[in-house]
Design a protein around this motif. Structure first.
Motif, PDB file in Angstrom:
ATOM      1  N   ILE A 149      -3.093 -10.484  -0.104  1.00  0.00           N
ATOM      2  CA  ILE A 149      -2.320  -9.678  -1.030  1.00  0.00           C
ATOM      3  C   ILE A 149      -1.227 -10.434  -1.736  1.00  0.00           C
ATOM      4  O   ILE A 149      -0.983 -10.256  -2.917  1.00  0.00           O
ATOM      5  CB  ILE A 149      -1.756  -8.433  -0.306  1.00  0.00           C
ATOM      6  CG1 ILE A 149      -2.605  -7.253  -0.676  1.00  0.00           C
ATOM      7  CG2 ILE A 149      -0.310  -8.180  -0.670  1.00  0.00           C
ATOM      8  CD1 ILE A 149      -1.982  -5.925  -0.358  1.00  0.00           C
ATOM      9  N   PRO A 177       0.851  -1.182   0.000  1.00  0.00           N
ATOM     10  CA  PRO A 177       0.000   0.000   0.000  1.00  0.00           C
ATOM     11  C   PRO A 177       0.890   1.237   0.000  1.00  0.00           C
ATOM     12  O   PRO A 177       2.082   1.132   0.256  1.00  0.00           O
ATOM     13  CB  PRO A 177      -0.761  -0.118   1.314  1.00  0.00           C
ATOM     14  CG  PRO A 177       0.021  -1.058   2.154  1.00  0.00           C
ATOM     15  CD  PRO A 177       0.805  -1.934   1.235  1.00  0.00           C
ATOM     16  N   SER A 178       0.330   2.383  -0.302  1.00  0.00           N
ATOM     17  CA  SER A 178       1.157   3.589  -0.400  1.00  0.00           C
ATOM     18  C   SER A 178       1.521   4.123   0.984  1.00  0.00           C
ATOM     19  O   SER A 178       0.771   3.975   1.936  1.00  0.00           O
ATOM     20  CB  SER A 178       0.406   4.659  -1.181  1.00  0.00           C
ATOM     21  OG  SER A 178      -0.451   5.357  -0.318  1.00  0.00           O
ATOM     22  N   LEU A 179       2.690   4.743   1.044  1.00  0.00           N
ATOM     23  CA  LEU A 179       3.142   5.275   2.326  1.00  0.00           C
ATOM     24  C   LEU A 179       2.185   6.303   2.894  1.00  0.00           C
ATOM     25  O   LEU A 179       1.952   6.348   4.088  1.00  0.00           O
ATOM     26  CB  LEU A 179       4.515   5.911   2.198  1.00  0.00           C
ATOM     27  CG  LEU A 179       5.016   6.592   3.478  1.00  0.00           C
ATOM     28  CD1 LEU A 179       5.338   5.584   4.541  1.00  0.00           C
ATOM     29  CD2 LEU A 179       6.211   7.471   3.223  1.00  0.00           C
ATOM     30  N   LEU A 223       7.620  -4.204   6.252  1.00  0.00           N
ATOM     31  CA  LEU A 223       6.307  -3.708   5.868  1.00  0.00           C
ATOM     32  C   LEU A 223       5.529  -4.802   5.143  1.00  0.00           C
ATOM     33  O   LEU A 223       4.344  -5.041   5.418  1.00  0.00           O
ATOM     34  CB  LEU A 223       6.507  -2.503   4.942  1.00  0.00           C
ATOM     35  CG  LEU A 223       5.351  -1.555   4.743  1.00  0.00           C
ATOM     36  CD1 LEU A 223       4.728  -1.199   6.074  1.00  0.00           C
ATOM     37  CD2 LEU A 223       5.874  -0.311   4.048  1.00  0.00           C
ATOM     38  N   SER A 234       9.223  10.618   0.832  1.00  0.00           N
ATOM     39  CA  SER A 234       8.039   9.869   0.421  1.00  0.00           C
ATOM     40  C   SER A 234       8.379   8.423   0.074  1.00  0.00           C
ATOM     41  O   SER A 234       9.471   8.118  -0.375  1.00  0.00           O
ATOM     42  CB  SER A 234       7.385  10.529  -0.784  1.00  0.00           C
ATOM     43  OG  SER A 234       8.007  10.095  -1.962  1.00  0.00           O
ATOM     44  N   LEU A 235       7.432   7.548   0.308  1.00  0.00           N
ATOM     45  CA  LEU A 235       7.673   6.125   0.053  1.00  0.00           C
ATOM     46  C   LEU A 235       8.012   5.870  -1.402  1.00  0.00           C
ATOM     47  O   LEU A 235       8.864   5.049  -1.710  1.00  0.00           O
ATOM     48  CB  LEU A 235       6.459   5.286   0.415  1.00  0.00           C
ATOM     49  CG  LEU A 235       6.592   3.793   0.062  1.00  0.00           C
ATOM     50  CD1 LEU A 235       7.627   3.116   0.922  1.00  0.00           C
ATOM     51  CD2 LEU A 235       5.288   3.058   0.169  1.00  0.00           C
ATOM     52  N   ASN A 236       7.366   6.582  -2.295  1.00  0.00           N
ATOM     53  CA  ASN A 236       7.646   6.376  -3.707  1.00  0.00           C
ATOM     54  C   ASN A 236       9.118   6.598  -4.006  1.00  0.00           C
ATOM     55  O   ASN A 236       9.741   5.798  -4.692  1.00  0.00           O
ATOM     56  CB  ASN A 236       6.794   7.313  -4.561  1.00  0.00           C
ATOM     57  CG  ASN A 236       5.404   6.766  -4.731  1.00  0.00           C
ATOM     58  OD1 ASN A 236       5.139   5.618  -4.369  1.00  0.00           O
ATOM     59  ND2 ASN A 236       4.512   7.561  -5.268  1.00  0.00           N
ATOM     60  N   LEU A 280      -0.429   4.675   4.772  1.00  0.00           N
ATOM     61  CA  LEU A 280       0.067   4.084   6.009  1.00  0.00           C
ATOM     62  C   LEU A 280       0.316   5.145   7.066  1.00  0.00           C
ATOM     63  O   LEU A 280       0.035   4.934   8.244  1.00  0.00           O
ATOM     64  CB  LEU A 280       1.351   3.309   5.728  1.00  0.00           C
ATOM     65  CG  LEU A 280       1.113   1.982   5.004  1.00  0.00           C
ATOM     66  CD1 LEU A 280       2.431   1.401   4.520  1.00  0.00           C
ATOM     67  CD2 LEU A 280       0.406   0.995   5.914  1.00  0.00           C
ATOM     68  N   ARG A 281       0.825   6.284   6.628  1.00  0.00           N
ATOM     69  CA  ARG A 281       1.046   7.356   7.612  1.00  0.00           C
ATOM     70  C   ARG A 281      -0.273   7.802   8.192  1.00  0.00           C
ATOM     71  O   ARG A 281      -0.396   8.055   9.382  1.00  0.00           O
ATOM     72  CB  ARG A 281       1.729   8.567   6.961  1.00  0.00           C
ATOM     73  CG  ARG A 281       3.213   8.450   6.944  1.00  0.00           C
ATOM     74  CD  ARG A 281       3.847   9.813   6.794  1.00  0.00           C
ATOM     75  NE  ARG A 281       4.076  10.457   8.071  1.00  0.00           N
ATOM     76  CZ  ARG A 281       4.807  11.540   8.214  1.00  0.00           C
ATOM     77  NH1 ARG A 281       5.356  12.079   7.156  1.00  0.00           N
ATOM     78  NH2 ARG A 281       4.975  12.080   9.392  1.00  0.00           N
TER      79      ARG A 281
END
Lengths: 197, 197
Positions: free
Chosen positions: B91, A6-8, B80, B7-9, A11-12
């Motif tokens: 998932i 899932p995107s950060l 994670l 950012s996670l990306n 999650l944040r």
DNA sequence: GCGCAGGGATAGAATTTCTCGCCCTCGGCG
DNA sequence: CGCCGAGGGCGAGAAATTCTATCCCTGCGC
């Protein structure tokens, strides 16, 4: 080696909301609106295919899964922070540049902030200014004024005057409001604030 | 409790690029273009204020800092993934729905995939089809055909025919190309492929 | 009954991210 | 020596994501 995650951002949002059990409080921690947090969490739940919160008419509760998910997620963020600080210490331990209006200056000890022992670790220098724009352009990290506003999307911490009359405003970007430096400065201001000389 | 993070990306882009020491390879792992990876990494470097890669005219090298950053970041993603799988097993362990054209069927053992022992853990069912559209609509997870294309932005793994004449194409969404299920199926196909009966 | 606090939904705006096209450098090869 | 392919950089515009602004609904306290 391919991770499907899932995107950060989601999650944040989840992490903050779960800690506070409130979208609204989480939102103010993250410096966004409650709607944004709500959407991010919903998105996360959709991508996981499970519910993380129970929405009660008056507040939030974690589901069983949410409860299980929170600790590892918190830890992941802590690890990430630690790893990041290890190679880029700047990010969290950089000293603040403080802006201070002359009126605010008058309400503090003459030698502030140099007189306050511990503050040297948190403050790099200070300039005399009352201009909120300098916060937006990152020329200063926080601004101390004897009131005023409005500050738009900036964070404001009000330091009550011990004498009772007038308070001080500590203004900074929302993301900075809860960091070590800001907390130290606010705490010090609270101790040292004094009625006008 | 406030984390100030990149950012996670960006981090994913960095992690993949650092593992492969190539923006291009990382890009194909992530299912985006090399430019996107390059931009994300640059953004990460800017936000950290340090260089993570040395761009050589012919490829990438990690800087000292990048080298130090990679292992913890890889671990964070692994943690994670583990935490996420723990509460949402779907998932990653969901079984695949396989699409197979009749021509591909002819190049495999008559009882495939049921005959191949381990595959039962990775395949839920299969349908006879050669239609790539079903991948896009998520009605199937992967498609096996005796060649063809083009597949647009889908991932393609070519399984060479042991006889030498014609190969099989294993097609799926880019994000799925390297997951456990896909790897197991591709490996099994490689073992079981046979000249037309 | 009324006000208020907290969440939910939605539309549109704002921002971020991605793609595409073109540039440059380098190494290999005819 | 010239050409080609691989790999990366850059910039403009498109596409997708995220945020905000509103308005709605529910339940609590007075």
């Amino acid at each position: 080696m391919t991770y499907r995650l899932p995107s950060l951002n989601s999650l944040r949002a989840f992490e903050a909301a779960a800690r506070h059990l409130s979208f609204k409080t989480a939102a103010s921690e993250l410096g966004v609106t409650a709607g944004a947090v709500s959407q991010q969490v919903k998105k996360l739940e959709a991508s996981l295919g499970i519910a993380l919160f129970r929405r009660l008419p008056h507040g939030l509760l974690l589901t069983h899964e949410g409860e299980a998910y929170l600790p590892p997620i918190t830890k992941v963020f802590a690890d990430l922070t630690a790893a990041t600080e290890a190679i880029a210490p700047e990010i969290n331990s950089r000293k603040f540049r403080v802006g201070m209006s002359s009126a605010a200056r008058d309400k503090l000890p003459a030698d502030w902030p140099n007189g306050s022992g511990g503050l040297r670790n948190h403050i790099r220098d200070w300039v005399e200014t009352g201009d909120v724009e300098l916060l937006r352009t990152d020329e200063i990290d926080c601004l101390i004024r004897p009131g005023g506003g409005p500050y738009g999307d900036l964070a404001l911490i009000i330091i009550p005057d011990s004498g009772g009359a007038q308070a001080l405003h500590f203004v900074c970007k929302p993301g900075l409001a809860d960091c070590r430096q800001a907390r130290a400065i606010v705490q010090d201001l609270t101790r040292n604030i004094a009625p006008a000389r």
